[in-house]
Write a protein that holds these residues in place. Structure first.
Motif, PDB file in Angstrom:
ATOM      1  N   LEU A 435     -40.008  16.945  44.268  1.00 31.21           N
ATOM      2  CA  LEU A 435     -40.832  18.025  44.817  1.00 31.21           C
ATOM      3  C   LEU A 435     -41.228  19.013  43.727  1.00 31.21           C
ATOM      4  O   LEU A 435     -42.371  19.461  43.663  1.00 31.21           O
ATOM      5  N   GLY A 436     -40.278  19.347  42.858  1.00 31.50           N
ATOM      6  CA  GLY A 436     -40.565  20.302  41.797  1.00 31.50           C
ATOM      7  C   GLY A 436     -41.618  19.816  40.827  1.00 31.50           C
ATOM      8  O   GLY A 436     -42.388  20.612  40.290  1.00 31.50           O
ATOM      9  N   GLU A 437     -41.668  18.511  40.598  1.00 35.65           N
ATOM     10  CA  GLU A 437     -42.604  17.967  39.622  1.00 35.65           C
ATOM     11  C   GLU A 437     -43.948  17.578  40.225  1.00 35.65           C
ATOM     12  O   GLU A 437     -44.976  17.671  39.559  1.00 35.65           O
ATOM     13  N   THR A 438     -43.945  17.140  41.486  1.00 34.97           N
ATOM     14  CA  THR A 438     -45.168  16.568  42.060  1.00 34.97           C
ATOM     15  C   THR A 438     -45.678  17.303  43.289  1.00 34.97           C
ATOM     16  O   THR A 438     -46.752  16.982  43.784  1.00 34.97           O
ATOM     17  N   ASP A 439     -44.912  18.266  43.826  1.00 32.39           N
ATOM     18  CA  ASP A 439     -45.239  18.948  45.078  1.00 32.39           C
ATOM     19  C   ASP A 439     -45.146  18.015  46.281  1.00 32.39           C
ATOM     20  O   ASP A 439     -45.672  18.315  47.347  1.00 32.39           O
ATOM     21  N   LEU A 440     -44.487  16.877  46.121  1.00 28.86           N
ATOM     22  CA  LEU A 440     -44.308  15.924  47.214  1.00 28.86           C
ATOM     23  C   LEU A 440     -42.823  15.658  47.376  1.00 28.86           C
ATOM     24  O   LEU A 440     -42.171  15.180  46.448  1.00 28.86           O
ATOM     25  N   ASN A 441     -42.298  16.001  48.540  1.00 30.07           N
ATOM     26  CA  ASN A 441     -40.899  15.714  48.856  1.00 30.07           C
ATOM     27  C   ASN A 441     -40.848  14.381  49.597  1.00 30.07           C
ATOM     28  O   ASN A 441     -41.238  14.297  50.765  1.00 30.07           O
ATOM     29  N   PRO A 442     -40.374  13.313  48.959  1.00 28.29           N
ATOM     30  CA  PRO A 442     -40.440  11.981  49.576  1.00 28.29           C
ATOM     31  C   PRO A 442     -39.334  11.768  50.597  1.00 28.29           C
ATOM     32  O   PRO A 442     -38.528  10.831  50.488  1.00 28.29           O
ATOM     33  N   VAL A 443     -39.272  12.641  51.613  1.00 21.50           N
ATOM     34  CA  VAL A 443     -38.168  12.583  52.567  1.00 21.50           C
ATOM     35  C   VAL A 443     -38.149  11.267  53.335  1.00 21.50           C
ATOM     36  O   VAL A 443     -37.088  10.711  53.624  1.00 21.50           O
ATOM     37  N   SER A 444     -39.332  10.753  53.673  1.00 17.55           N
ATOM     38  CA  SER A 444     -39.382   9.495  54.412  1.00 17.55           C
ATOM     39  C   SER A 444     -38.842   8.350  53.562  1.00 17.55           C
ATOM     40  O   SER A 444     -38.053   7.532  54.027  1.00 17.55           O
ATOM     41  N   GLY A 445     -39.247   8.295  52.311  1.00 18.23           N
ATOM     42  CA  GLY A 445     -38.758   7.251  51.425  1.00 18.23           C
ATOM     43  C   GLY A 445     -37.273   7.364  51.170  1.00 18.23           C
ATOM     44  O   GLY A 445     -36.554   6.359  51.105  1.00 18.23           O
ATOM     45  N   LEU A 446     -36.761   8.604  51.036  1.00 21.98           N
ATOM     46  CA  LEU A 446     -35.329   8.799  50.833  1.00 21.98           C
ATOM     47  C   LEU A 446     -34.542   8.342  52.055  1.00 21.98           C
ATOM     48  O   LEU A 446     -33.451   7.764  51.929  1.00 21.98           O
ATOM     49  N   GLY A 447     -35.086   8.613  53.225  1.00 25.69           N
ATOM     50  CA  GLY A 447     -34.426   8.132  54.435  1.00 25.69           C
ATOM     51  C   GLY A 447     -34.352   6.622  54.493  1.00 25.69           C
ATOM     52  O   GLY A 447     -33.348   6.041  54.934  1.00 25.69           O
ATOM     53  N   LYS A 448     -35.392   5.964  54.019  1.00 21.43           N
ATOM     54  CA  LYS A 448     -35.402   4.498  54.032  1.00 21.43           C
ATOM     55  C   LYS A 448     -34.422   3.918  53.007  1.00 21.43           C
ATOM     56  O   LYS A 448     -33.833   2.855  53.226  1.00 21.43           O
ATOM     57  N   ILE A 449     -34.223   4.618  51.894  1.00 17.07           N
ATOM     58  CA  ILE A 449     -33.202   4.179  50.940  1.00 17.07           C
ATOM     59  C   ILE A 449     -31.827   4.246  51.595  1.00 17.07           C
ATOM     60  O   ILE A 449     -30.985   3.349  51.428  1.00 17.07           O
ATOM     61  N   SER A 450     -31.584   5.298  52.370  1.00 20.34           N
ATOM     62  CA  SER A 450     -30.327   5.413  53.097  1.00 20.34           C
ATOM     63  C   SER A 450     -30.192   4.299  54.132  1.00 20.34           C
ATOM     64  O   SER A 450     -29.098   3.758  54.345  1.00 20.34           O
ATOM     65  N   GLN A 451     -31.293   3.937  54.780  1.00 17.12           N
ATOM     66  CA  GLN A 451     -31.258   2.830  55.726  1.00 17.12           C
ATOM     67  C   GLN A 451     -30.856   1.527  55.037  1.00 17.12           C
ATOM     68  O   GLN A 451     -30.102   0.725  55.601  1.00 17.12           O
ATOM     69  N   LEU A 452     -31.377   1.295  53.839  1.00 15.31           N
ATOM     70  CA  LEU A 452     -31.029   0.077  53.098  1.00 15.31           C
ATOM     71  C   LEU A 452     -29.530   0.025  52.819  1.00 15.31           C
ATOM     72  O   LEU A 452     -28.901  -1.034  52.940  1.00 15.31           O
ATOM     73  N   LEU A 453     -28.935   1.162  52.459  1.00 14.07           N
ATOM     74  CA  LEU A 453     -27.501   1.201  52.204  1.00 14.07           C
ATOM     75  C   LEU A 453     -26.713   0.886  53.470  1.00 14.07           C
ATOM     76  O   LEU A 453     -25.735   0.126  53.439  1.00 14.07           O
TER      77      LEU A 453
END
Length: 673
Positions: A435-453
């Motif tokens: 978010l700090g670098e791109t102004d985009l917080n990839p919350v959806s993608g982070l949630g999917k990484i957690s789903q994979l785990l």
């Protein structure tokens, strides 16, 4: 408790070295109460649009603007003068209150649980009651807040990451309050910016300002007197009129569309091919709130490129090839559900690529030669270490207990829920840096990484898989929101401790507002349903089912692999260009925005493109200084008008007051029938 700003926050410093400036109030009732009221309105608005499109807004700019206009309204306490620091607190409270629908998963996670069925998932639908919803929201509402405090020193003080939205909010507040723009405040004198430093834009020259410029006393005085008192009153009056007219226009159109649905479902594309609206979901919705004036032209271009790819190419292809033989709008058998898988692959691929450099930077920070950042705030204005340490521990324990109390073993073993919070903490750190670098917080993608785990930790448990993603999303969302606000506060010298109070207070109220609002919508409409399709719910559920049994719709796997490969290539170019500082980086398509174009019907993307074009042309003509504020005012009125009127139409729906005629309803969508 009242938190006050220190002597550095004022431009009028006494020349007597023995005289210290009287601290200005920050955490005050006149900042908190309007912030909570604005936040409640934004909460309803974000829930309304989130359930319709899966897209919500942080609304920090709008909150700061509304707060400032309220401070000039008759009856608002005028003594002492409403400060920029109070406005920072106001917008922090409002953002915390307004974004809970996404942070607590009420636009995706909770609707997804309602789509479960025994045949496919081994579990029937999970419909949370009011108090169960309160329990779930309370469990995930505070963990991410305490994650932001220890990260502030590294990403804001030492690395000075841009956090563009937070910086833009600080710039807007400085313009409205006639203070020296953040770009002229040099809290640490040095001749050249450090690596990764972002210099905020000047109010008068939004495009360029030498980072080493040191303000003279005359410049500071001039900045403090940008507008005379008479001009200020006139501007406030004009601002209220612009906000009122845009609010009224959007509200009237929304109310009219409730009774005459054809106003929002205009089959203009039927002139090219009969049935495009009813059979293929191609219509035009002149919703003023959908006009993405503040979203930005490059993002709306990416969204429409995705829309054309998904709805004009892949949807007809899947239907006519027999891969998705059902009605186009059916999420199970129709092409809308088929292209969802392509959207999912793009989101996952983009998230992985965008996070790789963030992970690398995080690893480098662990090396012993890295110098610890020096703090620039007084100790009593900071969040003490024991506060955030105890806060993290207690909110994690309460979160694990709360999730297990609501879902029991259906939501996974208690140890697995604890691992989910730990995973959410790690992923939140990555989200904050992205978010700090791109102004985009990839919350959806982070949630999917957690789903994979969790596909490994709790195999076959669809509910646990979805909840694990929700925990990670909540932590990343809350930490990111507060970090943007902390960037604003840092530029305008607002106490981090006061902002922590603000975030906690806003989150606490929003638990009850969000759950209550969702409960009202659920009673009046099926969710997901024609009026509120909750498109991201199908994304969460589809990935959980894929990880459970590996089944995919016919031929979708081939297109998922191809689109993921293309997304990786494009995202790599975009990340490289952004990190090198190339100006053309913003024109490289955004994978997330591209995928959103698949999830929503074409009308949403088309309206956003119109708004993006308007914004682009407007800023080319008048710039982004004082005149640029008017565009934010009008856009805010459009969004708030429809969001507010949605509450009234919800009451109509509950009372059984429907449309005058359902003529014009398209694709089974009718908001009032």
């Amino acid at each position: 408790m009242t938190i006050t700003s220190g002597p550095e926050s004022s431009l009028d410093v006494s020349t007597d070295p023995n005289v210290t400036e009287k601290p200005q109030p920050e955490f005050t009732l006149r900042a908190i109460i309007p912030g909570l009221l604005i936040g409640c309105l934004l909460c309803f608005t974000n829930l309304y649009f989130g359930l319709q499109t899966g897209w919500i807004s942080m609304m920090s700019l709008q909150s700061a603007l509304l707060g400032y206009l309220l401070s000039l309204a008759p009856g608002f306490p005028k003594l002492p003068k409403f400060t920029a620091q109070e406005n920072v607190i106001l917008q922090t409270v409002a953002v915390a209150t307004g974004t809970m629908p996404l942070a607590a998963g009420f636009v995706g996670i909770i609707p997804a649980l309602g789509l479960l069925n025994v045949e496919e998932d081994g579990q029937g639908p999970l419909i949370l009651g009011f108090w169960q919803g309160i329990g779930w929201a309370s469990a995930v509402a505070f963990f991410g807040v305490f994650l932001a405090a220890p990260l502030r020193k590294q990403v804001i003080i030492k690395e000075n990451l841009p956090f563009p939205s937070g910086t833009a909010t600080a710039q807007l507040i400085s313009v409205m309050h006639n203070e020296t723009p953040p770009s002229l405040r040099h809290r640490h004198p040095r001749s050249q910016p450090q690596s990764g430093e972002y210099t905020a834009l000047s109010a008068d020259d939004p495009e360029r300002l030498p980072p080493s410029t040191q303000p003279s006393a005359e410049e500071a005085e001039e900045a403090d007197a940008l507008l005379s008192r008479s001009e200020l009153k006139r501007s406030a009056s004009e601002g209220w009129r612009a906000l009122a007219w845009s609010f009224l226009a959007s509200a009237v159109l929304t109310l009219g569309a409730y009774f005459l649905p054809v106003l929002f479902f205009i089959p203009v594309f039927d002139i090219f091919y009969s049935g495009l609206a009813s059979d293929w979901l191609w219509w035009f919705s002149p919703s003023l709130s959908y006009v993405g004036i503040i979203m930005g032209f490059p993002i709306t271009l990416s969204m429409n490129l995705g829309m054309l790819t998904g709805w004009a190419i892949l949807s007809p292809l899947a239907h006519y090839q027999g891969w998705a033989p059902g009605p186009v709008g059916d999420m199970q058998t129709g092409s809308r559900g088929w292209i969802l898988w392509v959207s999912l692959s793009i989101m996952c691929a983009e998230s992985v690529v965008s996070l790789l450099p963030v992970v690398w930077e995080a690893i480098l920070l662990l090396l012993p030669h890295r110098q610890k950042p020096a703090e620039d705030e007084d100790e009593e204005r900071l969040v003490p270490t024991k506060w955030w340490a105890w806060g993290l521990g207690l909110t994690a324990l309460l979160g694990v207990g709360g999730v297990w109390a609501v879902f029991r073993d259906e939501g996974g073993k208690i140890w697995a829920v604890a691992v989910g919070f730990l995973m959410g903490g790690v992923l939140s750190v990555l989200g904050v840096r992205a978010l700090g670098e791109t102004d985009l917080n990839p919350v959806s993608g982070l949630g999917k990484i957690s789903q994979l785990l969790f596909a490994v930790l709790q195999p076959g448990n669809v509910v646990a898989n979805i909840i694990a993603g929700g925990v990670a999303e909540a932590g990343a969302q809350q930490a990111g929101d507060l970090m943007q606000d902390l960037k604003t506060g840092h530029l305008l010298h607002t106490a981090p401790r006061a902002q922590l109070y603000s975030q906690l207070l806003g989150s606490l109220l929003s638990i009850f507002v969000t759950v209550g609002a969702y409960d009202l919508y659920k009673r009046a409409y099926p969710i997901p349903g024609p009026s509120f399709p909750a498109p991201t719910a199908y994304v969460w559920l589809s990935l959980a089912r894929l990880l459970r049994d590996g089944s995919l719709p016919p031929k979708s796997g081939v297109f998922m692999l191809a689109s993921a490969g293309l997304a990786i290539a494009v995202a790599s170019v975009k990340v490289y260009a952004q990190r090198r500082g190339y100006s053309w980086a913003k024109w490289v398509p955004s994978g997330v925005a591209f995928a959103i174009g698949f999830l929503n019907t074409p009308s949403f993307s088309i309206a956003r493109l119109i708004g993006g074009i308007i914004e682009y042309m407007y800023y080319r003509r008048v710039g982004k200084g004082h005149e640029g504020i008017w565009l934010i005012i009008v856009a805010s009125g459009f969004v708030l008008g429809e969001g507010t009127m949605s509450v009234l139409t919800l009451v109509f729906k509950t009372l059984g007051i429907g449309a005058v005629t359902c003529w014009g309803c398209q694709g089974g969508i009718c908001p009032s029938c």
